[in-house]
Design an enzyme around this catalytic site. Structure first.
Site, PDB file in Angstrom:
ATOM      1  CB  SER A  21     -11.896  26.058 -37.225  1.00 41.74           C
ATOM      2  OG  SER A  21     -12.780  25.545 -38.198  1.00 41.74           O
ATOM      3  CG  HIS A  71      -8.078  24.188 -38.502  1.00 42.11           C
ATOM      4  ND1 HIS A  71      -7.092  23.219 -38.427  1.00 42.11           N
ATOM      5  CD2 HIS A  71      -9.257  23.506 -38.575  1.00 42.11           C
ATOM      6  CE1 HIS A  71      -7.650  22.019 -38.443  1.00 42.11           C
ATOM      7  NE2 HIS A  71      -8.962  22.163 -38.540  1.00 42.11           N
ATOM      8  CG  ASP A 106     -12.180  22.384 -40.371  1.00 38.72           C
ATOM      9  OD1 ASP A 106     -11.388  21.465 -40.078  1.00 38.72           O
ATOM     10  OD2 ASP A 106     -12.524  23.269 -39.567  1.00 38.72           O
ATOM     11  CG  MET A 151     -15.701  19.016 -43.805  1.00 41.84           C
ATOM     12  SD  MET A 151     -17.106  19.265 -42.694  1.00 41.84           S
ATOM     13  CE  MET A 151     -16.258  19.889 -41.231  1.00 41.84           C
ATOM     14  CG  HIS A 183      -8.718  18.900 -40.486  1.00 42.62           C
ATOM     15  ND1 HIS A 183      -9.630  19.030 -39.456  1.00 42.62           N
ATOM     16  CD2 HIS A 183      -8.506  17.567 -40.626  1.00 42.62           C
ATOM     17  CE1 HIS A 183      -9.969  17.834 -39.000  1.00 42.62           C
ATOM     18  NE2 HIS A 183      -9.304  16.920 -39.696  1.00 42.62           N
ATOM     19  CG  MET A 207     -12.135  16.234 -41.703  1.00 44.43           C
ATOM     20  SD  MET A 207     -13.144  17.365 -40.739  1.00 44.43           S
ATOM     21  CE  MET A 207     -12.520  18.925 -41.367  1.00 44.43           C
ATOM     22  CG  MET A 261     -10.193  14.502 -35.384  1.00 49.59           C
ATOM     23  SD  MET A 261     -10.234  16.226 -35.919  1.00 49.59           S
ATOM     24  CE  MET A 261     -11.945  16.685 -35.606  1.00 49.59           C
ATOM     25  CG  ASP A 298     -10.209  20.362 -35.272  1.00 50.59           C
ATOM     26  OD1 ASP A 298     -11.046  21.189 -34.860  1.00 50.59           O
ATOM     27  OD2 ASP A 298     -10.099  20.041 -36.479  1.00 50.59           O
TER      28      ASP A 298
END
Ligand code: DX5
Ligand code: ZN
Length: 222
Positions: free
Chosen positions: A8, A33, A35, A37, A66, A68, A137, A175
């Site tokens: 990540s 990965h 992330d 957000m 991913h 979020m 998660m 994760d």
């Protein structure tokens, strides 16, 4: 099933992301990965599709995005065009999850659906046959470096059995709080895609950290 390692970049140095992505790719990571957000679904804001587009030439690894975010349907095409290979959204954030999956496939990507530690598998049961990956998660999303939640392996194992019984092809990604120790537990439970941020980028030897998390192949007898 061979284990896939997905470092990540949340734990990487954002001032030199291209180098950080290259580093883990050269060290043998299959996925990167990423992330995303939005400051609403989770408190932090990380990066958007323009950053993914800039990173794309630096790695041949699978870009595992991913999301979020609230309203995941508003972000699919931009990340697909930026070079995402897999796009995972949170079931809790989608009003029409099945349609979001169709949209991800329509954009040419593999689809993943994620659930938080407090969300039951029943929320995604009807989606399993349509996605290439389910993300369990193992911490609450929003931050790197949190402690692995010990009750999650039961959920992983339940999902593993559901997938076996349905006779579908679906990866199980985990994760949060994954390191060389928790890796063994989640792989035994049935996970085959392991995300790790701090345990990889915080390690003195990245290649060794990746191999330690990958561990020895586990055979399932169920
Ligand atoms: C958490 C993110 C994770 C995070 C994992 O919200 O989805 O991908 O980077 O970090 P570690 O491996 O440090 O728990
Ligand atoms: Zn993540």
């Amino acid at each position: 099933m061979a284990t896939i390692i997905a470092p990540s970049i949340l734990s990487a140095n954002f001032a030199c992301l291209a180098d950080e992505v290259k580093k883990v790719t050269d060290a043998g990571a299959e996925y990167i990965h990423i992330d995303v957000m939005d400051g609403t679904y989770v408190p932090n804001i990380t990066l958007g599709s323009p950053v993914v587009k800039c990173l794309r030439p630096y790695s041949k690894a699978v870009f595992d995005v991913h999301l979020m975010t609230e309203h995941p349907e508003t972000h699919i095409e931009s990340f697909a065009e930026a070079g995402a290979d897999i796009i995972t959204f949170h079931a809790e954030a989608a009003k029409h999850a099945h349609r979001v999956i169709q949209q991800i496939h329509g954009a040419g990507c593999k689809a993943g659906v994620a659930i938080n530690p407090g969300t039951s598998l029943s929320m995604i049961e009807e989606l399993i046959e349509y996605v290439e990956m389910v993300l369990i998660m193992t911490v609450n999303p929003g931050f790197g470096g949190q402690k692995f939640i010990e009750s999650m392996p039961d959920k992983i194992h339940m999902l593993y059995h559901m997938i076996q019984e349905m006779e579908v092809d679906c990866d199980i990604e985990v994760d949060g709080g994954i390191n060389a120790e928790t890796s063994v537990i989640v792989r035994e439970a049935g996970a085959n895609v392991l995300v790790a941020g701090s345990a990889i980028y915080g390690a003195p030897d990245i290649k060794k950290a990746i191999e330690d998390i990958r561990g020895k192949e586990i055979s399932h007898h169920h």
